[in-house]
Motif scaffolding. Structure first.
Motif, PDB file in Angstrom:
ATOM      1  N   PRO A 297       0.750  -1.758   0.513  1.00  0.00           N
ATOM      2  CA  PRO A 297      -0.004   0.028  -0.073  1.00  0.00           C
ATOM      3  C   PRO A 297       1.067   1.373  -0.071  1.00  0.00           C
ATOM      4  O   PRO A 297       0.261   2.546  -0.809  1.00  0.00           O
ATOM      5  CB  PRO A 297      -0.842  -0.059   0.961  1.00  0.00           C
ATOM      6  CG  PRO A 297       0.280  -1.159   2.028  1.00  0.00           C
ATOM      7  CD  PRO A 297       0.780  -2.069   1.188  1.00  0.00           C
ATOM      8  N   ASP A 298       1.736   1.114   0.308  1.00  0.00           N
ATOM      9  CA  ASP A 298       3.021   2.297   0.035  1.00  0.00           C
ATOM     10  C   ASP A 298       3.278   2.772  -1.320  1.00  0.00           C
ATOM     11  O   ASP A 298       4.310   3.772  -0.620  1.00  0.00           O
ATOM     12  CB  ASP A 298       3.780   2.804   1.368  1.00  0.00           C
ATOM     13  CG  ASP A 298       5.339   1.137   1.323  1.00  0.00           C
ATOM     14  OD1 ASP A 298       4.886   0.164   0.503  1.00  0.00           O
ATOM     15  OD2 ASP A 298       6.565   1.540   1.610  1.00  0.00           O
ATOM     16  N   THR A 299       3.278   1.774  -2.255  1.00  0.00           N
ATOM     17  CA  THR A 299       4.298   1.858  -3.229  1.00  0.00           C
ATOM     18  C   THR A 299       3.073   2.976  -3.797  1.00  0.00           C
ATOM     19  O   THR A 299       1.982   1.987  -4.178  1.00  0.00           O
ATOM     20  CB  THR A 299       3.882   0.581  -3.618  1.00  0.00           C
ATOM     21  OG1 THR A 299       5.252  -0.629  -3.389  1.00  0.00           O
ATOM     22  CG2 THR A 299       5.202   0.661  -5.385  1.00  0.00           C
ATOM     23  N   LEU A 300       4.282   4.477  -4.854  1.00  0.00           N
ATOM     24  CA  LEU A 300       3.104   4.567  -5.752  1.00  0.00           C
ATOM     25  C   LEU A 300       4.255   4.352  -7.457  1.00  0.00           C
ATOM     26  O   LEU A 300       4.958   3.674  -7.538  1.00  0.00           O
ATOM     27  CB  LEU A 300       3.846   5.871  -5.923  1.00  0.00           C
ATOM     28  CG  LEU A 300       3.157   6.714  -3.871  1.00  0.00           C
ATOM     29  CD1 LEU A 300       4.060   8.360  -3.505  1.00  0.00           C
ATOM     30  CD2 LEU A 300       2.032   6.022  -3.457  1.00  0.00           C
ATOM     31  N   THR A 301       3.325   4.729  -8.302  1.00  0.00           N
ATOM     32  CA  THR A 301       3.776   4.562  -9.577  1.00  0.00           C
ATOM     33  C   THR A 301       3.825   6.223 -10.064  1.00  0.00           C
ATOM     34  O   THR A 301       3.266   7.091  -9.980  1.00  0.00           O
ATOM     35  CB  THR A 301       2.409   4.140 -10.003  1.00  0.00           C
ATOM     36  OG1 THR A 301       1.609   4.788 -10.646  1.00  0.00           O
ATOM     37  CG2 THR A 301       2.497   2.558  -9.581  1.00  0.00           C
ATOM     38  N   MET A 302       5.061   6.004 -10.945  1.00  0.00           N
ATOM     39  CA  MET A 302       4.764   6.983 -12.267  1.00  0.00           C
ATOM     40  C   MET A 302       4.383   6.525 -13.409  1.00  0.00           C
ATOM     41  O   MET A 302       4.960   4.970 -13.890  1.00  0.00           O
ATOM     42  CB  MET A 302       6.242   7.459 -12.573  1.00  0.00           C
ATOM     43  CG  MET A 302       6.834   8.448 -11.070  1.00  0.00           C
ATOM     44  SD  MET A 302       6.510  10.718 -11.558  1.00  0.00           S
ATOM     45  CE  MET A 302       7.497  10.911 -10.774  1.00  0.00           C
ATOM     46  N   VAL A 303       3.777   6.968 -14.070  1.00  0.00           N
ATOM     47  CA  VAL A 303       2.591   6.693 -15.156  1.00  0.00           C
ATOM     48  C   VAL A 303       3.448   7.290 -16.717  1.00  0.00           C
ATOM     49  O   VAL A 303       2.843   8.332 -16.806  1.00  0.00           O
ATOM     50  CB  VAL A 303       1.321   6.738 -15.316  1.00  0.00           C
ATOM     51  CG1 VAL A 303       1.042   5.817 -16.399  1.00  0.00           C
ATOM     52  CG2 VAL A 303       1.366   5.646 -13.604  1.00  0.00           C
ATOM     53  N   GLY A 304       3.590   6.706 -17.776  1.00  0.00           N
ATOM     54  CA  GLY A 304       3.782   7.391 -19.135  1.00  0.00           C
ATOM     55  C   GLY A 304       3.124   6.232 -20.083  1.00  0.00           C
ATOM     56  O   GLY A 304       3.169   5.325 -19.814  1.00  0.00           O
ATOM     57  N   GLY A 305       3.241   7.166 -20.947  1.00  0.00           N
ATOM     58  CA  GLY A 305       2.439   6.045 -22.509  1.00  0.00           C
ATOM     59  C   GLY A 305       2.615   6.570 -23.757  1.00  0.00           C
ATOM     60  O   GLY A 305       3.070   7.801 -23.681  1.00  0.00           O
ATOM     61  N   GLN A 306       2.452   5.859 -24.598  1.00  0.00           N
ATOM     62  CA  GLN A 306       2.246   6.114 -25.797  1.00  0.00           C
ATOM     63  C   GLN A 306       1.463   5.077 -27.054  1.00  0.00           C
ATOM     64  O   GLN A 306       1.492   3.862 -26.514  1.00  0.00           O
ATOM     65  CB  GLN A 306       4.207   6.020 -25.971  1.00  0.00           C
ATOM     66  CG  GLN A 306       4.001   6.133 -27.568  1.00  0.00           C
ATOM     67  CD  GLN A 306       4.340   7.609 -27.676  1.00  0.00           C
ATOM     68  OE1 GLN A 306       3.842   9.080 -26.566  1.00  0.00           O
ATOM     69  NE2 GLN A 306       3.704   8.690 -28.494  1.00  0.00           N
ATOM     70  N   GLN A 307       1.229   5.355 -28.270  1.00  0.00           N
ATOM     71  CA  GLN A 307       0.432   3.924 -28.816  1.00  0.00           C
ATOM     72  C   GLN A 307       1.880   3.248 -29.086  1.00  0.00           C
ATOM     73  O   GLN A 307       2.918   3.645 -28.898  1.00  0.00           O
ATOM     74  CB  GLN A 307      -0.139   4.832 -29.857  1.00  0.00           C
ATOM     75  CG  GLN A 307       0.304   5.447 -31.009  1.00  0.00           C
ATOM     76  CD  GLN A 307       0.279   7.045 -31.018  1.00  0.00           C
ATOM     77  OE1 GLN A 307       0.424   7.307 -29.997  1.00  0.00           O
ATOM     78  NE2 GLN A 307       0.398   7.741 -32.013  1.00  0.00           N
ATOM     79  N   SER A 308       1.328   1.879 -29.808  1.00  0.00           N
ATOM     80  CA  SER A 308       2.699   1.980 -30.111  1.00  0.00           C
ATOM     81  C   SER A 308       2.740   1.694 -31.764  1.00  0.00           C
ATOM     82  O   SER A 308       1.948   2.014 -32.186  1.00  0.00           O
ATOM     83  CB  SER A 308       1.772  -0.150 -30.431  1.00  0.00           C
ATOM     84  OG  SER A 308       1.165  -0.394 -31.522  1.00  0.00           O
TER      85      SER A 308
END
Length: 548
Positions: free
Chosen positions: A86-97
């Protein structure tokens, strides 16, 4: 590798202001990523909202299943174990393939994502996992079906996968065959430079492609091969297991659709009032949701929904639903729904404890339309980390820059002028001056001669005027041929000049938006990625020259 900061203006005025003068656009966004307090406050808010997101364990189960297939690496499994906590956070990024991972900017977005997660983890003293969101739901086949590699002269050549069904179905549902794969792999191998790494990477790409039945799957395998060892977690937004988890969010988007539309329209007005153009379409009758319709020949077509006369329908009227019917369909067939660019950020926020999101300049610009929509669903717009930007300067290009006494700005801003100036400085014939003088002397002799003809016949000056234009056109033609002859004399020098521009700014665009990443991976191997991931993160998304 020598790294030198070098300014490269963003292609979007709003993104440029966000990165270099945040205070002037802070009302359109939420938090300043360069302020250390931003990360502390954001983490505290996420901790308080844990109960409001999709259940963490179910999400990790879904991600584990996907990554075991596409991105099986010990470091990834460790990231997923951390994400259960529960203490883990995320960095999120993305792109179309993209074909063979697409242009360099995709690699740079992943690098920014991993570096930012690492930096945030160190700052906060808690785990931050990098997550890359593959937009497999996107249906613009022409955006993802091609890539570019330089030919032997350095000029970028397009490699394209032809597909009879491309264009309407989500990329993750557009099946590619061995014939499709062989066609593009042959082209790619023919252009990839001959290096000690070439055969290894061609074999890897061949394996990734042949283990996949769509470009999104191949893209995931390729990213996993390159970045799995850094703990990068992958997901495909069109995965059926993920859609099942997303049902509550789709219900919210449908139930709160009118309020969301009002929020997007209000933000659109705010952006315009601030003096900027909206970078995404906000329609008054838009539902900001796609429905995937399968016709009688089982072709999946992704249809954008609109609200008309109390119903949800597409532009062509192929499907029409009441709100109740749409909600029922979400329960029975969540795989038929997908977000558009304005509701995708809301879905991301509902799934993950997003400490920050990594965006390119175009994305930063259209995310300005989403802040009020986040609030409508009781969410908070995450801090935005601009994607880091690079231009690779190979040794031979660096030598040519020194030889011609040119800078990166020279190539980016005034190359055509510099090229012409150089050519004129090489020839001793003063052709422009001599031809200009010839035309002046001709006009000076011709004008009084024509005046005399009027005494013979009043119609002759008109004929003479036409004749003058023809003679001047022939002089211009001879001028062009003469200049071409001079260019032939100095074609070696011109080719060298052109090679600089082809390499650093192909087609008048930043290198990272055109050239495929495997051109440099093939040349320098994975140590190039290791070097990129040893850099300090730049939370302002600055541009750097990489002297190899």
């Amino acid at each position: 590798m020598n790294v030198v900061p070098e300014r490269l203006p963003a292609n979007q005025p709003l993104a440029e202001r966000y990165m270099n003068d945040f205070a002037s656009v802070s009302s359109l966004y939420n938090m300043n990523v360069t302020d250390p307090q931003t990360w502390i406050q954001r983490a505290a808010w996420l901790d308080q909202q844990e109960h409001s997101r999709i259940e963490r364990g179910a999400l990790v189960d879904c991600l584990t299943q996907y990554n075991l297939t596409h991105n099986e690496h010990e470091a990834v499994q460790q990231s997923l174990k951390l994400l259960r906590q529960p203490d883990t956070l995320t960095m999120v990024g993305g792109q179309q393939s993209g074909l063979f991972t697409g242009p360099l900017l995709v690699i740079y977005k992943v690098v920014t994502l991993i570096l930012s997660a690492r930096h945030a983890s160190e700052q906060l003293g808690r785990p931050v996992v990098p997550v890359f969101w593959i937009a497999g739901e996107d249906h613009d086949w022409d955006e993802v079906n091609h890539t570019y590699l330089p030919d032997e002269d350095g000029q970028a050549v397009r490699i394209r996968m032809e597909h009879e069904r491309g264009g309407h179905s989500p990329v993750s549902r557009t099946v590619i065959t061995e014939q499709h794969i062989a066609q593009v792999l042959r082209q790619f191998e023919g252009l990839l430079p001959d290096t000690e790494h070439k055969s290894e990477w061609i074999a890897e790409l061949d394996r990734c492609m042949r283990q996949s039945d769509n470009l999104s799957s191949a893209f995931a395998r390729q990213l996993g091969r390159l970045f799995g060892r850094f703990g990068l977690v992958l997901l495909d937004s069109d995965a059926p297991q993920l859609r099942e988890l997303e049902k509550p969010v789709f219900r919210q988007i449908i139930e709160q659709n009118d309020r969301l539309t009002e929020a997007y329209l209000a933000a659109s007005r705010e952006v315009r009032d601030a003096g900027y153009d909206e970078q995404a379409t906000v329609a008054e009758d838009g539902a900001n949701l796609f429905y995937i319709h399968t016709d009688e020949v089982y072709t999946a077509e992704r249809l954008l929904l609109f609200k008309r006369d109390g119903h949800f329908t597409d532009r062509k009227g192929l499907v029409t639903f009441t709100k109740e019917e749409l909600l029922e369909l979400v329960e029975q067939h969540p795989e038929r729904f997908s977000n558009n660019v304005l509701t995708r950020p809301l879905m991301q926020e509902s799934l993950f404890p997003v400490l920050g999101t990594i965006l390119g300049t175009g994305e930063i610009a259209y995310w300005a339309l989403t802040r009020q929509a986040f609030q409508t669903l009781g969410l908070q717009m995450p801090p935005i980390v601009p994607r880091m930007s690079f231009t690779v300067v190979e040794d031979k290009i660096q030598q040519l820059l020194i030889r011609f006494e040119l800078s990166f700005d020279d190539i980016r801003e005034r190359f055509a002028h510099i090229r012409q100036e150089w050519l004129e400085a090489q020839e001793d014939y003063n052709l422009d001056q001599r031809f200009a003088e010839l035309k002046r002397q001709f006009a000076a002799l011709y004008a009084p001669f024509v005046e005399g003809l009027a005494e013979v016949d009043s119609s002759l000056p008109h004929i003479a005027d036409t004749n003058q234009h023809k003679i001047e056109a022939q002089i211009d033609y001879l001028h062009r041929k003469s200049l071409h002859a001079v260019e032939k004399q100095h074609e070696v020098g011109l080719r060298r000049l052109d090679r600089i521009a082809y390499s650093l700014y192909p087609f008048g665009k930043p290198q990272e938006r055109t050239i495929n990443s495997y051109y440099y991976i093939g040349r320098y191997g994975e140590r190039w990625l290791d070097q990129l991931l040893s850099l300090e993160p730049d939370l302002n998304g600055g541009h750097r020259l990489l002297y190899m």
